[in-house]
Design a protein around this motif. Sequence first.
Motif: not given
Ligand code: MN
Length: 305
Positions: A96, A117, A119, A123, A136, A227
Amino acid sequence: HSVGIVGAPFNRGQPRDGVESGPDLIRAAGLLQKLTQQGCAVKDYGNVTCDDVPADEPFGCVKNPRTVGRANEQLSHTVATVKREGKTCVVLGGDHSLAIGSIHGHASVQGQLGVVWVDAHADINTPLTTPTGNIHGQPMSYLIHELHSKVPVVPNFSWIKPCVSARDIVYIGLRDVDLGEHYILKHLGIKMFSITEVDRLGIAKVMEETCDHIFSQVQKPVHLSYDIDALDPTVCPATGTPVVGGLTYREGVYITEHICQTGLLSAVDMVEVNPKCGRTDHEVKSTVNAAVDLILGCFGRVREG
Ligand SMILES: [Mn+2]
Ligand SMILES: CN[C@](CCCC[B-](O)(O)O)(CCN1CCCCC1)C(=O)O
Ligand SMILES: [Mn+2]
């Protein structure tokens, strides 16, 4: 839909081998053919080169900074080219950390973006808050205007100009957020739907509120950074940082179908598929096939046929 595919076989943003095989595994599963079959015009821009920079010593605790910085600079140029050619850009990862180059290159052509995003993780660690030094877990910190003064200049990162406003970000699927990240999310007032909110509201309401938030001031192109570890490890086990209690396959696909319907999807990242983290061939196939289906959902595939 006119689609540009970019492979970003990045693995130096994290410690596990295997994630660099993601792009070619997803291609081998028939992504381009399936996109074409559902009516897309598809162009493959190949894989970005990301060779190791020699003597890439840690910067503080940030690992492999020069290699990750250089690779993302290349990726930024390639994504910008795809956007200038008027296509929706699909970046296949790779870890990522590639979101640095993908979002930077996207914003360099399209200007103000809405970032969704998806995930298990935020991050958003800075070089000073990261508990692991793995980049990442940090990409967003280099991109957000409001964090610029909090992020030291890392070797080979000086090309990065912050390009995303905190109010233009929505997180979906969070369930493993570090202390420093949580402070940043709260301090910046970033909109987030953890798995608790997904359970409380249901995915349809989450997507309705996500779009209301992103388009509240003005319509803007959407960058979806997906992700694969957002999905539950029973669906996507072949990934480097699995966390129990994730999104179902159906919730994962619903997100992409809803974003597609806005007509504003401008770039999508599909990251963290790692075949070496699958214990069986079935686990690898389940993970890769989910990644393909999520991308197909971004470009108009609907489950009713
Ligand atoms: Mn990620
Ligand atoms: C939550 N933040 C982690 C994981 C980042 C995952 C990156 B992604 O791209 O897969 O989302 C730390 C994870 N924890 C692991 C257990 C010990 C404490 C840190 C990090 O290394 O920053
Ligand atoms: Mn993650």
